[in-house]
Scaffold this active site. Sequence first.
Site, PDB file in Angstrom:
ATOM      1  N   TYR A  16      -8.907  -8.227   6.388  1.00 52.53           N
ATOM      2  CA  TYR A  16      -9.868  -7.528   5.541  1.00 52.53           C
ATOM      3  C   TYR A  16     -11.090  -8.424   5.296  1.00 52.53           C
ATOM      4  O   TYR A  16     -11.207  -9.483   5.899  1.00 52.53           O
ATOM      5  CB  TYR A  16      -9.180  -7.035   4.256  1.00 52.53           C
ATOM      6  N   HIS A  67      -7.264 -10.620  -2.349  1.00 49.11           N
ATOM      7  CA  HIS A  67      -6.754 -10.324  -1.002  1.00 49.11           C
ATOM      8  C   HIS A  67      -7.632 -11.038   0.031  1.00 49.11           C
ATOM      9  O   HIS A  67      -8.709 -10.569   0.377  1.00 49.11           O
ATOM     10  CB  HIS A  67      -6.751  -8.815  -0.749  1.00 49.11           C
ATOM     11  N   ASN A  72      -4.826  -5.873  11.843  1.00 54.11           N
ATOM     12  CA  ASN A  72      -6.197  -5.367  11.860  1.00 54.11           C
ATOM     13  C   ASN A  72      -7.087  -6.133  12.826  1.00 54.11           C
ATOM     14  O   ASN A  72      -8.268  -6.361  12.565  1.00 54.11           O
ATOM     15  CB  ASN A  72      -6.777  -5.347  10.442  1.00 54.11           C
ATOM     16  N   THR A  83       0.843  -1.201   0.000  1.00 51.64           N
ATOM     17  CA  THR A  83       0.000   0.000   0.000  1.00 51.64           C
ATOM     18  C   THR A  83       0.876   1.248   0.000  1.00 51.64           C
ATOM     19  O   THR A  83       1.780   1.378   0.818  1.00 51.64           O
ATOM     20  CB  THR A  83      -0.928  -0.032   1.235  1.00 51.64           C
TER      21      THR A  83
HETATM   22  C1  8OZ Z   1      -0.290  -1.369   5.215  1.00 53.76           C
HETATM   23  C2  8OZ Z   1      -1.034  -0.216   5.276  1.00 53.76           C
HETATM   24  C3  8OZ Z   1      -2.300  -0.205   4.739  1.00 53.76           C
HETATM   25  C4  8OZ Z   1      -2.823  -1.346   4.176  1.00 53.76           C
HETATM   26  C5  8OZ Z   1      -2.401  -5.067   4.074  1.00 53.76           C
HETATM   27  C6  8OZ Z   1      -3.296  -3.682   2.376  1.00 53.76           C
HETATM   28  O1  8OZ Z   1      -1.939  -5.177   5.203  1.00 53.76           O
HETATM   29  C7  8OZ Z   1      -2.616  -3.736   3.501  1.00 53.76           C
HETATM   30  C8  8OZ Z   1      -2.071  -2.524   4.131  1.00 53.76           C
HETATM   31  C9  8OZ Z   1      -0.804  -2.510   4.655  1.00 53.76           C
HETATM   32  O2  8OZ Z   1      -2.712  -6.056   3.407  1.00 53.76           O
END
Ligand code: 8OZ
Length: 374
Positions: free
Chosen positions: A185, A180, A240, A25
Amino acid sequence: MTTLFDPIQAGDLHLANRIAMAPLTRNRSPRAVPRDITATYYAQRASAGLLITEGTAITHQGQGYADVPGLYATEQLDGWKRVTAAVHARGGRIVTQLWHVGRVSHRALQPGGAAPVAPSPIVAKSKTYLVDPETGAGRFEPTSEPRELDASELPGIVHAFAAAARNAVETAGFDGVEIHGANGYLLDQFLKTGANQRTDDYGGSIENRARLMLEVTRAVADAVGPGRVGLRLSPVTPANDIVDANPQPLYEYLARQLAPLGLAYVHVIEGATGGPREVEGRPFDYAAFKAAYREAGGRGAWMVNNGYDRDMAQEALASGRADIVAFGRAFISNPDLVERLRRGAPLNAWDKTTFYGGGEHGYIDYPALEQAPA
Ligand code: 8OZ
């Protein structure tokens, strides 16, 4: 003995070497449109066997961070056409990463300021990245409280993944797509007990939690051909705020279901994304996961990622533990990473302060090695 510099056929993708650029990203696409500097950035790195783009939103609802590119509007696809043309002109191969963030978003990024969507209305203790429209300054903000998706909305999400895949391959000129399915996510949220408390056909049992990811993967494979499709997974990452009570049987079930699809590759993040390769309290047997895939007839390449250096990567290939190794941050700071690994040359250090947002600096101004004397 197989080395990083040997070619490989991954599904329909013929790759010149076994070094992939991991999805990264970079937040440099205002209004979700990739600019010319993005074409330069990927073209500089075209000697990778495979470039995987940064996560790219399949819909506006799938956006979770400021200035992330998309695959759902003509202007975005026109931007990507210039990227794929620049990479192909250098003989590279490039797939785009299909991304729906689910609950890892903010109302400021959602259509009409709506709540982000999720399998269950549970807030992720994580942050998203916003840019002040007045000043252009970036900042990290806690994610907004999500609303639970109704089961009637899920076919639309499956359809949106397939439509974005078709846009990517047929219109934007990508060689394929990577779904992904990692890092907390949307698809990972459905998969895992920490984010999914549904009581319908998409929650509860392993079969139910894996359902959306498998429906998406089959739909994308049908849309562009399975040999052009990869899937990224992260069995134990805490990224996350995601967790599963029992990932080993979950991933071995997934492996058996994915095996017959004929995907180009499976991409596995080992450990905590961008962090330690072992996560405390979350043991995982990657060899058993891969064996479950192969024993169920899964072909295609097995791609591994997370904290690899040259020696670890060579060992992973030589031992047969992996077919391709994806490098992330080293590719940010070394456009010619393949040549540096080949020569055993030193690597440029990366500058974290330019990872997210900004312009050319820290993006297209990292130096390559001088040309070797003839
Ligand atoms: C870092 C910052 C924002 C998004 C991921 C798409 O961890 C990301 C991401 C990584 O898969």
